[in-house]
Write a protein that holds these residues in place. Structure first.
Motif, PDB file in Angstrom:
ATOM      1  N   GLU A   1       0.835  -1.179   0.144  1.00 17.92           N
ATOM      2  CA  GLU A   1      -0.067  -0.052   0.001  1.00 17.92           C
ATOM      3  C   GLU A   1       0.838   1.275  -0.133  1.00 17.92           C
ATOM      4  O   GLU A   1       1.663   1.356   0.979  1.00 17.92           O
ATOM      5  CB  GLU A   1      -0.886  -0.175   1.034  1.00 17.92           C
TER       6      GLU A   1
ATOM      7  N   GLN B   1       0.411   7.060  -2.799  1.00 20.30           N
ATOM      8  CA  GLN B   1      -0.489   7.244  -3.940  1.00 20.30           C
ATOM      9  C   GLN B   1      -1.844   6.216  -4.123  1.00 20.30           C
ATOM     10  O   GLN B   1      -2.709   6.758  -4.668  1.00 20.30           O
ATOM     11  CB  GLN B   1       0.355   6.799  -5.313  1.00 20.30           C
ATOM     12  N   ARG B   2      -1.707   4.951  -3.687  1.00 22.51           N
ATOM     13  CA  ARG B   2      -2.770   4.124  -3.698  1.00 22.51           C
ATOM     14  C   ARG B   2      -3.765   4.467  -2.862  1.00 22.51           C
ATOM     15  O   ARG B   2      -4.921   4.524  -3.151  1.00 22.51           O
ATOM     16  CB  ARG B   2      -2.192   2.731  -3.585  1.00 22.51           C
ATOM     17  N   ARG B   3      -3.352   4.747  -1.952  1.00 20.22           N
ATOM     18  CA  ARG B   3      -4.375   5.316  -0.701  1.00 20.22           C
ATOM     19  C   ARG B   3      -5.097   6.503  -1.147  1.00 20.22           C
ATOM     20  O   ARG B   3      -6.300   6.602  -1.058  1.00 20.22           O
ATOM     21  CB  ARG B   3      -3.618   5.447   0.789  1.00 20.22           C
TER      22      ARG B   3
ATOM     23  N   THR C   1     -12.688   0.729  -7.432  1.00 19.76           N
ATOM     24  CA  THR C   1     -11.533   0.819  -6.757  1.00 19.76           C
ATOM     25  C   THR C   1     -10.322  -0.224  -7.582  1.00 19.76           C
ATOM     26  O   THR C   1      -8.984  -0.281  -6.982  1.00 19.76           O
ATOM     27  CB  THR C   1     -11.614   0.748  -5.281  1.00 19.76           C
TER      28      THR C   1
ATOM     29  N   CYS D   1      -7.345   1.171  -8.923  1.00 25.19           N
ATOM     30  CA  CYS D   1      -6.269   1.788  -8.062  1.00 25.19           C
ATOM     31  C   CYS D   1      -5.331   0.780  -7.246  1.00 25.19           C
ATOM     32  O   CYS D   1      -4.165   1.205  -7.100  1.00 25.19           O
ATOM     33  CB  CYS D   1      -6.876   2.146  -6.981  1.00 25.19           C
ATOM     34  N   LEU D   2      -5.646  -0.598  -7.702  1.00 24.49           N
ATOM     35  CA  LEU D   2      -4.543  -1.523  -6.889  1.00 24.49           C
ATOM     36  C   LEU D   2      -3.624  -2.238  -7.902  1.00 24.49           C
ATOM     37  O   LEU D   2      -2.769  -3.034  -7.369  1.00 24.49           O
ATOM     38  CB  LEU D   2      -5.557  -2.684  -6.534  1.00 24.49           C
TER      39      LEU D   2
END
Lengths: 279, 115
Positions: B68, B71-73, B109, B112-113
């Motif tokens: 994590e 940026q991903r958060r 989402t 985003c991963l």
């Protein structure tokens, strides 16, 4: 002073809009027949010189991408590309060309394209006529085009009020115009000879009723727009998802994440693919 | 081993060695004209066949980055905020609407991963 639009005024205005491709209505009538052939399709296309050019251009773009020689006539294009694909190209390019007259409304076309594709996906899952679904989705907001074309200031006024969340869209349109875009759209499409179920779906696409719409097209167009708003296809600040109507679980696989992701994914991927095709 | 998500990609984003997460089934007037099973690794030949039969997309497995990052958060938070904004006038007390919200959020989402 508000315009106070009447059905008669809508029809008079519709005659002054850029010419709508009448091949759409003819195609939907003739291709409803399971025995409709590639020959039937080609004959419709060859009656419209402008459409011939567009179809050959679209077909040859596909053939060029595959490294195949170009088609020089409609019959060759139909046989090389295939019935389903050519039918899809005819419907979408005809409507795209029609809406291209309204050049400042690029986001409008993207939204209509997305809803048309979403309608097709829902129609396939529920055994509803895919061409009617596609055309219903592509033309569901034709009433807004009418408003923007003839009353641009009032149309902008409606948009500003909706963005400021003064009142819902149809209510605001009725207050400013005397009619909403769904009612205007239904009048226009009926005048253009489109099938009654398509006209009904356009009339009711903001009204989550389940009693009408025996063809299921009403529910399809309603849900298609909801899905496209949810996926931001395209992104617009006015996009929103309203509370699902009571009949929605019969139309969406809400108890199955894999299937819902599949539906979202197909609509999104097809939109990106088609949007690239129309650039 | 990296976790993976199933993503639908338009034809022009598919590349060799991607593995199908869902089967490909293309038909024309009720007849199947092309069929690849889930789990099929795409080769140049597969991609050529998809193009030749006018496929528009395919669903493939894509690796998820294990760590994590900030940026991903941020991307995840932005997607959550956007989905909540989309439902600003909806009643999430309605079970169907809440289910739709949940599925939409998990779908949006995913991107985003990615690794």
């Amino acid at each position: 002073m508000s315009p106070c639009v009447t059905p008669k005024a809508v029809l008079a205005g519709a005659e002054r809009l850029p010419a709508f491709p009448l091949v759409i209505g003819a195609l939907l009538r003739d291709l409803n027949n399971d025995n409709a052939s590639s020959l039937t399709l080609a004959r419709h296309i060859e009656n419209d010189p402008v459409l011939i050019g567009r179809i050959l251009s679209a077909a040859n773009r596909l053939l060029r991408d595959e490294g195949r020689p170009p088609a020089r006539d409609v019959y060759t294009a139909v046989s090389l590309i295939g019935f389903s694909r050519i039918r899809h190209i005819v419907l979408t390019t005809s409507i795209a060309h029609f809406t291209s007259f309204f050049r400042r409304l690029h986001a409008f076309w993207e939204h209509c394209l997305a809803v048309g594709l979403a309608c097709e996906e829902l129609a396939k899952a529920h055994h509803i006529h895919p061409d009617h679904a596609l055309v219903g989705g592509l033309l569901h907001d034709i009433g807004k085009l009418w408003m923007a074309y003839f009353y641009p200031l009032e149309f902008q006024k409606v948009n500003l009020r909706v963005q400021a969340q003064v009142a819902p869209l149809c209510e605001t349109e009725t207050a400013v115009f005397g009619m909403n875009h769904c009612e205007i759209g239904e009048i226009i499409l009926s005048a253009w000879g489109l099938p009654p179920e398509v006209c009904e779906a356009v009339l009711l696409h903001h009204t989550p009723v389940c009693e009408t719409g025996a063809s299921g097209l009403v529910q399809v167009v309603y849900l298609a727009e909801l899905l496209c708003n949810a996926l931001d296809l395209p992104h617009r600040e006015i996009n929103q998802v309203t509370t699902l109507p009571a009949w929605a679980p019969q139309w969406l696989p809400l108890d199955d994440e894999w299937e819902m992701h599949g539906l979202f994914g197909r609509i999104q991927a097809r939109f990106y693919f088609a949007n690239g095709f129309f650039q | 081993m990296c976790a993976q998500v199933a993503l639908h990609l338009p034809l022009f984003e598919l590349t060799v060695d991607m593995v199908l997460a869902r089967p490909v089934l293309l038909s024309n007037r009720g007849m199947v004209i092309l069929s690849f099973p889930a789990g099929q690794a795409l080769t140049e030949a597969h991609l050529a066949q998809l193009a030749a039969h006018h496929a528009e997309y395919a669903c493939v497995w894509v690796s998820v980055a294990p760590e994590e990052t900030p940026q991903r958060r941020r991307a995840l938070d932005a997607q959550k905020a956007r989905v909540e904004a989309l439902f600003r006038n909806a009643s999430r007390e309605d079970p169907a609407t809440e289910a739709f919200f949940t599925h939409l959020l998990s779908f949006r989402t995913q991107a985003c991963l990615l690794a």
